[in-house]
Design an enzyme around this catalytic site. Structure first.
Site, PDB file in Angstrom:
ATOM      1  N   ARG A  50      91.460  18.677 -65.942  1.00  0.00           N
ATOM      2  CA  ARG A  50      90.079  18.074 -65.235  1.00  0.00           C
ATOM      3  C   ARG A  50      89.138  17.710 -66.561  1.00  0.00           C
ATOM      4  O   ARG A  50      89.387  18.251 -67.718  1.00  0.00           O
ATOM      5  CB  ARG A  50      89.375  19.019 -64.407  1.00  0.00           C
ATOM      6  N   CYS A  51      88.310  16.886 -66.339  1.00  0.00           N
ATOM      7  CA  CYS A  51      87.378  16.673 -67.049  1.00  0.00           C
ATOM      8  C   CYS A  51      85.832  16.795 -66.482  1.00  0.00           C
ATOM      9  O   CYS A  51      85.663  17.525 -65.601  1.00  0.00           O
ATOM     10  CB  CYS A  51      87.577  15.244 -67.959  1.00  0.00           C
ATOM     11  N   VAL A  52      84.872  15.937 -66.822  1.00  0.00           N
ATOM     12  CA  VAL A  52      83.749  15.896 -66.542  1.00  0.00           C
ATOM     13  C   VAL A  52      83.681  15.738 -64.986  1.00  0.00           C
ATOM     14  O   VAL A  52      82.732  16.285 -64.331  1.00  0.00           O
ATOM     15  CB  VAL A  52      82.555  15.360 -67.277  1.00  0.00           C
ATOM     16  N   ARG A 102      86.571  13.963 -63.151  1.00  0.00           N
ATOM     17  CA  ARG A 102      88.102  13.804 -62.749  1.00  0.00           C
ATOM     18  C   ARG A 102      88.988  14.760 -62.721  1.00  0.00           C
ATOM     19  O   ARG A 102      89.096  15.675 -63.706  1.00  0.00           O
ATOM     20  CB  ARG A 102      88.724  12.519 -63.599  1.00  0.00           C
ATOM     21  N   ARG A 126      92.882  15.374 -63.349  1.00  0.00           N
ATOM     22  CA  ARG A 126      94.007  14.699 -63.981  1.00  0.00           C
ATOM     23  C   ARG A 126      95.230  15.155 -63.870  1.00  0.00           C
ATOM     24  O   ARG A 126      95.630  16.329 -63.964  1.00  0.00           O
ATOM     25  CB  ARG A 126      93.643  14.748 -65.656  1.00  0.00           C
TER      26      ARG A 126
END
Length: 453
Positions: free
Chosen positions: A28-30, A32, A34
């Site tokens: 994951r990122c901030v 989203r 993935r």
């Protein structure tokens, strides 16, 4: 959305991706989720986009991104609770396995996957740095440097960057499906205070007679990822031959002993040797071409940081400051790079309405923290990265030929520009160089790099 709804959302997402067996890697990122998908034909992209709580999807190279927003952490926790560590290793792209383009994409995907989980923490400490810079004595002077709260916030935020190799060691080990704690060890041993003391003392070091090149590896992110990748293969190889009753005793110990010379006598020193050649090349260019040396040093900074070679510009800068009282390769190029990166990310924010780009832009522009934006976006968007480098070249070219000098060690954000004030004040030229890079970066990113096909 309630917590139980996030579990239902995660369950639906996994089913529409083709099931857990169709997911080869996830992170994951901030904002989203993935995923790396084995067979795209087994997933239903349109159905995922229609789920409540999903704001959109997109393919980024070989990665499928599901936009959740600021509550992505809740959704990710439920994804982890369902998938756990059951996913298999990422399969190789089935087309053009050995093509240069595919190799570059695989490297960028790996680098991004190992860095993305760390970004929320780096953004957090980066934002603290921004606030401390603004309210501190160098800008607004609202709070003194001896304030106890400021001191604590400073060392905590510094810890986020100092121990970045440890964080990346963990995420890399998780990505390569190996022992995460050993991955952390690979990171912390490179920044061990005892090792750093030996480096600073100039002591001659060796391991079983193999010489160790004294060097700082605080920013050597890519070399560390390579080290953890090698470690994962060493660990698996040893594990195959050790009896089950002795695995916990022998496998970690043997892996560590083997990885010490690999890390300190091979991979780590290789980055040091390359940094030294870069340093010599920059000095030669400065002697024979003047301003072009600054332009090249500035434009290549993104790649230098990605490959963990930033020691070259830092070393030259420290040498010049000690000998001449000013330097041209270190602070101002860093300010150019960080602030221009911030402008480029802001262009992405405006063009694509990506909310996660705004904090990345702010931390780069005002905090002088490039890693979140560089690894979180630029690494996987080559057109945007090239546009950034072009903008940096022309800003650095102006700064080089107009004689911009830095007389003090300041921050790498916009407020660090005060370091160009000195006996031969060049702050006006410094701002003109910044303006050139900013304008070019915004125009090239917005109208060229992000142009729809």
């Amino acid at each position: 959305m309630k917590q139980k709804d996030y579990h239902a959302l995660a369950d639906q997402i996994i089913k529409l991706l083709g099931g857990a067996e169709n997911v080869s890697f996830y992170t994951r990122c901030v904002t989203r989720l993935r995923f790396h998908i084995k067979d795209r034909g087994e997933m239903n992209k349109e159905a995922i986009e229609g789920l409540s709580g999903v704001y959109g999807t997109q393919w980024q190279a070989d990665e499928f991104q599901i936009i959740i927003g600021q509550d992505v952490g809740n959704a990710y926790e439920e994804i982890v609770s369902i998938l756990g560590d059951s996913v298999s290793e990422v399969e190789e792209n089935k087309v053009e396995k050995n093509s240069l383009h595919n190799l570059i994409n695989k490297m960028c995907n790996t680098l991004s996957a190992c860095i993305l989980p760390v970004l929320p923490t780096i953004i957090g400490v980066g934002m603290i740095k921004v606030v401390l810079t603004v309210i501190g004595p160098n800008v607004c002077n609202l709070v003194g440097a001896d304030n106890s709260t400021i001191i604590f916030l400073n060392f905590v935020s510094d810890a986020g960057f100092y121990f970045l190799p440890a964080f990346v060691g963990y995420t890399s080990a998780k990505y390569f499906k190996t022992n995460e704690v050993l991955g952390i060890l690979m990171g912390v041993m490179m920044i061990s205070p005892a090792f750093i003391e030996l480096v600073e003392s100039g002591a001659n070091m060796s391991f079983f007679g193999i010489p160790i090149i004294a060097n700082s590896y605080a920013n050597a992110i890519l070399p560390l990822i390579i080290i953890v990748w090698i470690m994962s293969n060493v660990y698996r190889f040893i594990d195959r031959f050790i009896p089950a009753s002795l695995k916990s005793l022998i496998v970690p110990a043997l892996t560590i002993v083997i990885m010490i010379p690999v890390a300190f006598c091979a991979i780590g020193p290789l980055s040091s040797v390359i940094s030294n050649y870069l340093m010599q090349g920059l000095l030669w260019l400065n002697e024979h071409t003047g301003g072009f040396a600054v332009a090249i040093a500035t434009s290549w900074l993104p790649l230098v940081i990605i490959f963990g070679l930033s020691g070259a510009s830092v070393t030259i800068g420290q040498m010049m400051l000690a000998q001449y009282g000013y330097e041209i390769f270190w602070i101002y190029p860093a300010i150019l790079f960080n602030t221009t990166l911030g402008v480029a990310l802001f262009a992405v924010y405006l063009k694509q309405k990506k909310a996660e780009m705004l904090p990345l832009s702010i931390t780069a522009m005002f905090g002088g923290v490039s890693e979140p934006g560089l690894f979180g976006y630029m690494v996987k968007n080559q057109k945007a990265l090239i546009s950034l480098m072009v903008a940096l070249f022309f800003g650095g070219l102006y700064g080089g030929f107009s004689g911009v000098k830095n007389f003090a060690v300041t921050s790498g954000g916009i407020f660090g520009i005060v370091g160009t004030i000195g006996p031969e004040s060049s702050i006006v030229h410094a701002f003109i160089g910044l303006a050139i890079s900013w304008i070019l970066a915004f125009v090239l990113t917005y109208y060229v790099a992000l142009k729809k096909k």
